[in-house]
Design an enzyme around this catalytic site. Structure first.
Site, mmCIF file in Angstrom:
data_model
loop_
_atom_site.group_PDB
_atom_site.id
_atom_site.type_symbol
_atom_site.label_atom_id
_atom_site.label_comp_id
_atom_site.label_asym_id
_atom_site.label_seq_id
_atom_site.Cartn_x
_atom_site.Cartn_y
_atom_site.Cartn_z
ATOM 1 C CB SER A 151 0.320 -92.245 -55.861
ATOM 2 O OG SER A 151 -0.744 -92.273 -54.923
ATOM 3 C CE LYS B 51 1.733 -89.262 -59.088
ATOM 4 N NZ LYS B 51 3.124 -88.815 -59.240
ATOM 5 C CE1 TYR C 56 -1.207 -87.331 -58.060
ATOM 6 C CE2 TYR C 56 -2.154 -89.145 -56.800
ATOM 7 C CZ TYR C 56 -1.112 -88.272 -57.043
ATOM 8 O OH TYR C 56 0.022 -88.342 -56.272
#
Length: 257
Positions: free
Chosen positions: A148, A165, A161
């Site tokens: 991401s 990533k 998160y």
């Protein structure tokens, strides 16, 4: 030139492929000739996507296998059942991910952080390690990890998160270095804001959506199918000299703080 992107004879496991980016990748890979394994936690959702693909590309174009990526035994079962169905797995797409917390990093519950790291990083590590011995012995294979843009820049609401990533991109680089001599390639794709259920909290918020798209060259949100072509490229002969890379697909938004 179309043969460069031909996936005939290739078999691909695509995690999190019952919806969103994973579903789009599965459809496009099947369109280019690959047999695809549709997998997520809910078998009904997987079977629906598999039926769509089989109706469009042939009765044996796909199969549905349920799997919770946070469970190592289920990942082993996924790989074993996939091989039983189609033989050698030439392509592995690690797309499934979770994000149970949205907000400042300091408030991230320990349970949420652990779940994010296990599902987004350790599960990919486990599944890659299932596939790598076979890919090494055949001296052929492509691993694609969906990372991401969050892993390349700071974020006030997706801290854990984003860390996961960033780790995914390093996992791809490590695999590329360790297994490149055996003609096994590993790459990441880092999408920007894409209109999926997973990112709904971002694009349904008008202020976040406006901020995210105003700094991009295309001035709009991306669609799942606009990520799928990159996965086909990386799985095919067209991407045969690409490894250890992180392909950013974000409409032209420059990463930064």
């Amino acid at each position: 030139m179309s043969s460069l992107f031909d996936l005939t004879g290739k078999n691909a496991i695509i995690t999190g492929s019952s919806r969103g980016i994973g579903k789009a990748i599965a459809h496009r890979m099947a369109q280019h000739g690959a047999k695809v394994i549709i997998t997520s936690r809910k078998i009904d959702a997987c079977e629906k996507v598999s039926a769509e693909i089989n109706n469009e590309f042939g009765s044996d174009a796909s199969i549905a296998i349920a799997c919770n990526i946070s469970d190592k035994d289920q990942l082993k079962n996924l790989y074993a059942k996939s091989k039983e169905w189609c033989g050698d797995i030439s392509t592995l797409v690690c797309n499934a991910a979770v994000n149970p917390y949205f907000g400042p990093s300091i408030n991230t519950p320990d349970e949420a952080f652990e779940k994010i790291m296990k599902s987004n990083v350790q599960s990919n590590f486990w599944l890659c390690n299932e596939a790598l011995p076979d890919m090494t012995s055949r001296k052929s294979g492509s691993i694609i990890i969906i990372s991401s843009i969050a892993g390349l820049q700071g974020t006030p609401v997706l801290g854990a998160y984003a860390i996961s990533k960033a780790a995914d991109s390093q996992l791809a680089r490590n695999i590329a270095v360790e297994y490149g001599m055996n003609n096994v390639r590993a790459n990441c794709i880092s999408p920007g804001l894409i209109k999926t259920d997973f990112a709904r909290a971002l694009w349904e918020n008008e202020s976040i959506l406006k901020a995210a798209t105003s700094h991009s060259a295309l001035k709009r949100i991306g669609m799942p199918d606009e990520i799928a072509g990159a996965a086909v490229f990386l799985a095919s002969e067209a991407g045969a000299f690409v490894t250890g890379q992180n392909l950013i697909i974000n409409g032209g938004e420059a990463p930064g703080l």
